[in-house]
Each structure stands twice: as structure tokens, then as C-alpha cells.
Design an enzyme around this catalytic site. Structure first.
Site, PDB file in Angstrom:
ATOM      1  N   GLU A   1     140.874 117.348  80.616  1.00 35.09           N
ATOM      2  CA  GLU A   1     141.916 118.351  80.855  1.00 35.09           C
ATOM      3  C   GLU A   1     142.659 118.689  79.569  1.00 35.09           C
ATOM      4  O   GLU A   1     143.736 119.289  79.623  1.00 35.09           O
ATOM      5  CB  GLU A   1     142.902 117.834  81.916  1.00 35.09           C
TER       6      GLU A   1
ATOM      7  N   ASP B   1     138.255 122.197  88.772  1.00 37.41           N
ATOM      8  CA  ASP B   1     137.518 123.008  87.798  1.00 37.41           C
ATOM      9  C   ASP B   1     138.083 124.422  87.736  1.00 37.41           C
ATOM     10  O   ASP B   1     138.178 125.028  86.649  1.00 37.41           O
ATOM     11  CB  ASP B   1     136.031 123.048  88.167  1.00 37.41           C
TER      12      ASP B   1
ATOM     13  N   ARG C   1     144.133 135.480  69.891  1.00 36.24           N
ATOM     14  CA  ARG C   1     143.693 136.870  69.787  1.00 36.24           C
ATOM     15  C   ARG C   1     143.462 137.303  68.346  1.00 36.24           C
ATOM     16  O   ARG C   1     142.770 138.273  68.108  1.00 36.24           O
ATOM     17  CB  ARG C   1     144.742 137.780  70.432  1.00 36.24           C
TER      18      ARG C   1
END
Length: 582
Positions: A501, A474, A489
Site C-alpha cells: 500500500e 485492490d 503532471r
């Protein structure tokens, strides 16, 4: 002469006595006259009220029945007209689909037009019009049969309202009323729609309906023959009415049809195409005669009642004049605010039995009033105490409710946040990613902007979990999630946990080359974290990435974009992992 004078004097004397008697009875100077008038008036008021109620109720019932008849007729007529127009609009839709199919098979559009017109024979004429506004095929119904109309081939209709609306608006358009001199002098309305083949307008289908058939559909739903029905278009022009001589087609509808208040029950109901079905009463059907009969009976009843009330009142006034005066005087001397039960007495009086019984009833009533006054004072005191107690309880309950409400709102906000955020990595979950992918994909197709998706998978993650345990696994996923969050961003970019995953980056306004660069940067940054993985070829945790850009072809979907990115991810893994492929 002497006999005539002798006859006139007694008549004059009798008239004077009658006038004197009327002045005395109506003056109200004595109690007997007042009681007489009071009893007469008291008896007449209920009768007058009852008569007024009956007359008013009769008028209301007649108007309500008329309004219900009009409302029912308009509702049924509007529904029938809507269904009639919808059925013919469906004919144009069916013909449009058939023309699209014929374009692929090089079929005959004129034959398809003739076949549809034969099924929907209520169309007066039908036509296929080119995008330039020229008739390329036309049919016409003559004596109940549908025939081709070659004489209309090449006719220019580009200035017609139905052609302009069909070319500028999607779906079936309903025109206003107009007259086509080249076909018939009878007013018609047109249904039209554009047929696009390969994103190009190829035909405009037009079918015209006679206004008489529309009025027949509406008038066929009329409950009674006293109701007039009319159809008005969006410009408040009469398309047709059941009284065509009074309101002929193409005439301007009266403003009273659309006023909020009208002297007769009138109902309006809007339907498709901005049309309105209006219904109203043509004339009254015997209501005035019934009202006159009712008023005559009411007047006779009032006169008889007045005479009987006066006679009865006169007799009663004579019986109760003296005792009632004494009783009223006695009652006036009583002070009800300070009266006590001990002050009341029942002496023997030389009054009629009814008056003595009335006096005893008054005394009993006074006793009850005294008890009620005392009880009321006690109840007022108790109610004041209860009011203060209830106010305190209500304020307390309101405070508890407000506190619970605030707690519930906070819990709802927490649940909403948890439903959209992956609890392990803090990134958006699969649900949010799917929603944003669908939205941004539509925007990209609409605005012709690039859209790319990067699918990411942690290499050898099952071996990592087996070696280090799920808790350490984790931590590894959180570290990868932080790298993806830093990569997304720009405004509009989205990083999400895709499942297990697997991760995903949604990159609007980014072409394939730019998305591959971003994907490779993410791959490099994860490798530079140097998270120990002894069972990996490089000895540290790495990721693989697959990139795909959305296409603008007609078969493109968001699912196909994801499938393309997943295929590139498979290529990256087969090529040795720790890389980005697109």
C-alpha cells in the site's frame, strides 16, 4: 692455308644442317614435329610450375617467418613497455594517495617523495610541483642511489607539457620525449598526475624515465638480433630505438613506418599515451643466397628435363603418327550430339596394340558419354521440377518464419512493458522508480538543482482489507494510484507503486516547500474521494505522506534521500495520519 679452308667448310656445313634441322623440328608442319613439341611442352609445364612453386614457397616462407618474428617481437615489446609504464604510473598513484593522507596528518611530502623514489629507482628524477608550476620538492638518482635535489627547489616548470597535461586531465599522463637541460642532456619522458585534496589541486607529481631504459625493455623481447625496435610518440618523433645512430631520439620517424605497404615486414602496435612500438627487419640473413642456389638448381633441372622430354617425345611421335592421325579423323566424323550406341563398331585394324587399345577406350568412353548425355537430360527435367517444388516450399517456410517473428516481437514488447509497469495500478514499479531516482539524483547533483521525494502510505490499509476483502482493497489502491498519476503532471515527475500500500512521487527541480505542497494536495484529494472505511477515524480512506529533499554534501546518496522521506512518513503517522510532513 689449304688446311684452314678445308677445316672451315665442314664447320659451316655442320652449322647449316643444324639450323635446318631446328627449323624443321620447330616449324610444326608435320604431325610428328607437333607431337614431339607437345610432349616436350606437356612434360616441361609441370616442371616449370613445380619449380616456380618451390621458389615462390621458399620466398613466402622466408617472408612469413620474418613477419612472424617481427610480430612476436613487437607484441612482446609493446606488452613489456605497457607493463613498465603501468608499474611506474602505479607509483605516482600510490604517492598521490600517500600525499592525501599526509595532508590530514601534517606529514612531510618531501620524505614521502624520497621513499617512493627509493622503491622505483628506475625514475631518473621525481618532483612535487605546486599548482603555480614551482618545484616544492625534488629527488634525483645519482650512481644508482636516490638523493634529494634541493637545487631544484623553486624552479618554474609551468610551461612544461607534462605539467599542463596533468593540471588539465585526470589520471596519470605520459609526455612526449624532451630534454631537461637543468638535469641531464639525455632525452627523457615524464609521467605526471595531479593530486587533489578537498577538491583543490595541491600538487603535481612528476617522474622522468630515461629513453634508454624504455628501449632496453622493448629490445629485451626481440626474438632474433636481425630485428630493429623503435618507440614513437604521438607526434611521430622517435623516443628511442635499438639503432640510435640511425634513428636518434627526438628525430622524426620515417613515413614508411606508418605506411600500409612496406618493402620489408614491419609491424606497429599502439600502447598507452598515444605511443607506438615499431619493429622491422634490419637486413636479410642469407635468404638471397639461398634463393640464388635454388634458382640455379631449378634452371639446370629445367634444361635436363627439356632434353629428356624432347627425346622421349620424338620417339613416341614416330610410333603414333600414322594411327593417331587415322583415329583423330574417325573421331572428327562422329556427331556427339546425335550419336547412338549402335553406330559404334570395333573393326580389326593394322595398328599397334597400344593404339588399338586406345581406340577401344575411346569407344567405351563414347558409350559412357552417350549414357551420361541421356541421363543428364532426364536429370535436368527432374531438377527443374524439384526447383519449382523447392521454391514453393521455401516461400511457405519464409511466410511461417515471418509470422512467428512478428508474434515473438509482440510478446517481447508485452514482457518489456509488464516488467516496468505495476500490474494493479498501472503506475511504474519499484524497479523503474529506483532507476529514475539514481539518474535524476546524479543530474541534480551535477546541475545543482533541487530534487524531492514523497513517500505515501495508505492509512489502516490492513484493516481495510480485513473489512472489505482484497478485491475491494485492490480497487482502493487503483483509486490512490490515479490521484498520484494526476499529481505527476510535469515532465520528469514520476509516480510509482513502492510496494504493497506504499507509493512514491519523484519530483525533479522541486524544493522541499514545493514538494510538501504537492504531497498535501495528494493527501487532500485522496480524502475527498470519500472511499468508505468504517474502521478509520474519519470513516473514509486517508493517506500519510513524508517528504525529503536531496542534499549536495559528499555523503549524500539516493538511499539516504529515501530514508529521510521514510522518516518523515513515520512522523506523519505518529502525528495522527492524514497529513504530509517534510
Amino acid at each position: 692455308m689449304s688446311e684452314d679452308n678445308g677445316g672451315a667448310a665442314p664447320r659451316s656445313s655442320r652449322g647449316g644442317r643444324i639450323r635446318a634441322w631446328l627449323r624443321r623440328e620447330l616449324s610444326g608442319d608435320d604431325l610428328q614435329s607437333q607431337i614431339t613439341l607437345a610432349i616436350a611442352i606437356a612434360a616441361m609445364v609441370p616442371m616449370i610450375v613445380a619449380v616456380c612453386v618451390v621458389v615462390t614457397y621458399q620466398g613466402i616462407q622466408q617472408r612469413s617467418a620474418a613477419a612472424n618474428e617481427v610480430e612476436t617481437s613487437v607484441r612482446l615489446g609493446a606488452t613489456a613497455l605497457d607493463e613498465y609504464l603501468a608499474r611506474h604510473a602505479l607509483a605516482l598513484e600510490s604517492l598521490g594517495r600517500e600525499l592525501q593522507a599526509l595532508e590530514r596528518t601534517s606529514g612531510d611530502p618531501a620524505r614521502a617523495l624520497l621513499d617512493v623514489h627509493a622503491v622505483y629507482a628506475s625514475f631518473k628524477t621525481m618532483a612535487l610541483i605546486s599548482p603555480r608550476g614551482e618545484v616544492v620538492a625534488a629527488t634525483e638518482r645519482v650512481e644508482g642511489k636516490v638523493h634529494p635535489a634541493p637545487e631544484r627547489m623553486g624552479q618554474a616548470v609551468w610551461g612544461r607539457e607534462y605539467f599542463r597535461h596533468a593540471m588539465s586531465e585526470p589520471g596519470v599522463q605520459i609526455s612526449g620525449i624532451f630534454v631537461d637541460p637543468s638535469i641531464d642532456a639525455e632525452p627523457v619522458v615524464a609521467l605526471s598526475r595531479v593530486v587533489t585534496i578537498g577538491d583543490q589541486a595541491t600538487y603535481v607529481i612528476k617522474g622522468s624515465l630515461q629513453t634508454a631504459s624504455l628501449v632496453q625493455r622493448v629490445q629485451g623481447q626481440v626474438v632474433t638480433p636481425t630485428i630493429c625496435m623503435a618507440i614513437v610518440d604521438g607526434l611521430q618523433r622517435v623516443i628511442g630505438s635499438s639503432e640510435h645512430e640511425r634513428w636518434p631520439p627526438l628525430s622524426q620517424a620515417p613515413a614508411s613506418w606508418f605506411a600500409d605497404v612496406d618493402e620489408q615486414p614491419r609491424v606497429r602496435r599502439a600502447i598507452a599515451g598515444g605511443w607506438t612500438v615499431v619493429g622491422g627487419l634490419v637486413h636479410d640473413t642469407g635468404g638471397w643466397r639461398n634463393t640464388q642456389t635454388t634458382q640455379l638448381i631449378a634452371l639446370s633441372t629445367l634444361l635436363m628435363g627439356l632434353l629428356v622430354a624432347y627425346m622421349v617425345g620424338r620417339w613416341i611421335a614416330g610410333r603414333v603418327n600414322g594411327p593417331v592421325t587415322a583415329l583423330i579423323r574417325e573421331l572428327r566424323e562422329l556427331d556427339l550430339e546425335s550419336l547412338s550406341e549402335a553406330e559404334l563398331s570395333d573393326p580389326e585394324l593394322d595398328w599397334p596394340t597400344e593404339i588399338r587399345v586406345l581406340r577401344r577406350k575411346f569407344l567405351a568412353l563414347l558409350v559412357k558419354m552417350i549414357h551420361a548425355r541421356d541421363s543428364q537430360q532426364e536429370l535436368l527435367a527432374q531438377s527443374e521440377e524439384l526447383r519449382f517444388a523447392l521454391h514453393d516450399e521455401v516461400m511457405s517456410r519464409q511466410a511461417i518464419i515471418q509470422e512467428k517473428t512478428v508474434a515473438l516481437e509482440r510478446a517481447n514488447q508485452t514482457l518489456e512493458r509488464l516488467a516496468r509497469i505495476d500490474g494493479l495500478t498501472g503506475l511504474c514499479n519499484r524497479r523503474v522508480f529506483d532507476e529514475e531516482l539514481t539518474r535524476t539524483w546524479r543530474a541534480a547533483i551535477r546541475d545543482q538543482q533541487p530534487l524531492s521525494v514523497v513517500l505515501i502510505d495508505v492509512d489502516h490499509f490492513k484493516a481495510y482489507n480485513d473489512q472489505y476483502g482484497h478485491l475491494i482493497g485492490d480497487d482502493c489502491l487503483r483509486a490512490v494510484g490515479r490521484v498520484l498519476e494526476d499529481a505527476a503532471r510535469r515532465p520528469g515527475d514520476l509516480a510509482a507503486r513502492f510496494g504493497g500500500e506504499e507509493f512514491a512521487l519523484l519530483l525533479p527541480r522541486t524544493d522541499l516547500a514545493g514538494a510538501i505542497r504537492i504531497g498535501q494536495v495528494v493527501v487532500d484529494q485522496v480524502r475527498e474521494l470519500k472511499i468508505e472505511h468504517v474502521k478509520a477515524p474519519l470513516g473514509c480512506v486517508t493517506i500519510s505522506a513524508g517528504v525529503a529533499q536531496a542534499t549536495t554534501d559528499a555523503q549524500a546518496t539516493p538511499d539516504k534521500l529515501l530514508s529521510a522521506a521514510d522518516a518523515q512518513l513515520y512522523v506523519a503517522k505518529e502525528s495522527g495520519r492524514n497529513r504530509c510532513m517534510g
